[in-house]
Scaffold this motif. Structure first.
Motif, PDB file in Angstrom:
ATOM      1  N   GLU A  64      77.477 -47.528 -28.330  1.00 19.13           N
ATOM      2  CA  GLU A  64      76.058 -47.766 -28.634  1.00 19.13           C
ATOM      3  C   GLU A  64      75.184 -47.576 -27.401  1.00 19.13           C
ATOM      4  O   GLU A  64      74.100 -46.988 -27.482  1.00 19.13           O
ATOM      5  N   ALA A  65      75.621 -48.096 -26.269  1.00 17.81           N
ATOM      6  CA  ALA A  65      74.846 -47.968 -25.030  1.00 17.81           C
ATOM      7  C   ALA A  65      74.648 -46.500 -24.663  1.00 17.81           C
ATOM      8  O   ALA A  65      73.550 -46.088 -24.269  1.00 17.81           O
ATOM      9  N   CYS A  66      75.694 -45.714 -24.783  1.00 14.74           N
ATOM     10  CA  CYS A  66      75.568 -44.286 -24.470  1.00 14.74           C
ATOM     11  C   CYS A  66      74.716 -43.563 -25.514  1.00 14.74           C
ATOM     12  O   CYS A  66      73.901 -42.706 -25.172  1.00 14.74           O
ATOM     13  N   ALA A  67      74.889 -43.910 -26.782  1.00 12.30           N
ATOM     14  CA  ALA A  67      74.109 -43.269 -27.845  1.00 12.30           C
ATOM     15  C   ALA A  67      72.620 -43.519 -27.651  1.00 12.30           C
ATOM     16  O   ALA A  67      71.791 -42.626 -27.889  1.00 12.30           O
ATOM     17  N   SER A  68      72.263 -44.710 -27.186  1.00 10.35           N
ATOM     18  CA  SER A  68      70.845 -45.021 -26.969  1.00 10.35           C
ATOM     19  C   SER A  68      70.233 -44.160 -25.867  1.00 10.35           C
ATOM     20  O   SER A  68      69.023 -44.024 -25.790  1.00 10.35           O
ATOM     21  N   ARG A  69      71.086 -43.559 -25.042  1.00  4.23           N
ATOM     22  CA  ARG A  69      70.633 -42.668 -23.968  1.00  4.23           C
ATOM     23  C   ARG A  69      70.830 -41.198 -24.335  1.00  4.23           C
ATOM     24  O   ARG A  69      70.607 -40.315 -23.510  1.00  4.23           O
TER      25      ARG A  69
END
Length: 161
Positions: free
Chosen positions: A42-47
């Motif tokens: 999720e953290a990477c997807a948000s970026r």
């Protein structure tokens, strides 16, 4: 004959003196591992990064894997290798990479089967004890994989003690 019995006794003496019985070890649970990989992806997807995240237990055995929609097929083995490297060495793969670059004695670490010495792998600790590791692969740089791995650990940190 007496010499061989005496020699055999001396050889076995240290082994029997070390016997301690069972050893209890803590390791990351499947549910915490699943939460950590979800938070990292999720953290990477948000970026805008399509990654895979893998959590291994203290022995390097996979506990959870999650690959984002659209993440490349290489992201699964790379995330697993980063997690394995971090748990085996008990330190982050970015730190291991720096050690390899600056210490000639560590130059062959990347040759160890299963190791991947690039950023994105971090040990998961309960206090000072390593109970697993997380690896993230697929962001455009190891430092970005590190940030997503940190987000995965942050999600479960309070429940690690």
């Amino acid at each position: 004959m007496r010499r061989s019995i005496l020699l055999a006794g001396l050889v076995l003496l240290p082994v029997t003196g070390m016997a301690q019985g069972l050893v209890a070890e803590r390791t990351i649970s499947a549910s915490l591992a699943a939460e950590a990989v979800a938070a990292a992806v999720e953290a990477c997807a948000s970026r805008g990064y399509r990654v895979a995240a893998t959590v291994v237990d203290r022995s390097g055995v996979v506990r959870a894997v999650l690959r984002a929609d659209g993440a490349g097929p290489h992201t699964i083995p790379s995330s697993r290798a980063k997690a394995y490297t971090a748990v085996t060495m008990r330190t982050g793969t970015t730190q291991i990479l720096e050690t390899v670059r600056t210490n000639p004695g560590a130059a062959r670490l990347p040759d160890i089967e299963g190791f991947l010495v690039v950023g994105g792998g971090m040990p998961i600790r309960a206090g000072d004890e390593v109970v697993g590791a997380i690896g993230v692969g697929g962001a455009p740089g190891g430092h970005l994989d590190d940030q997503c791995a940190e987000a995965g650990i942050a999600r479960i940190r309070e429940r690690l003690n």
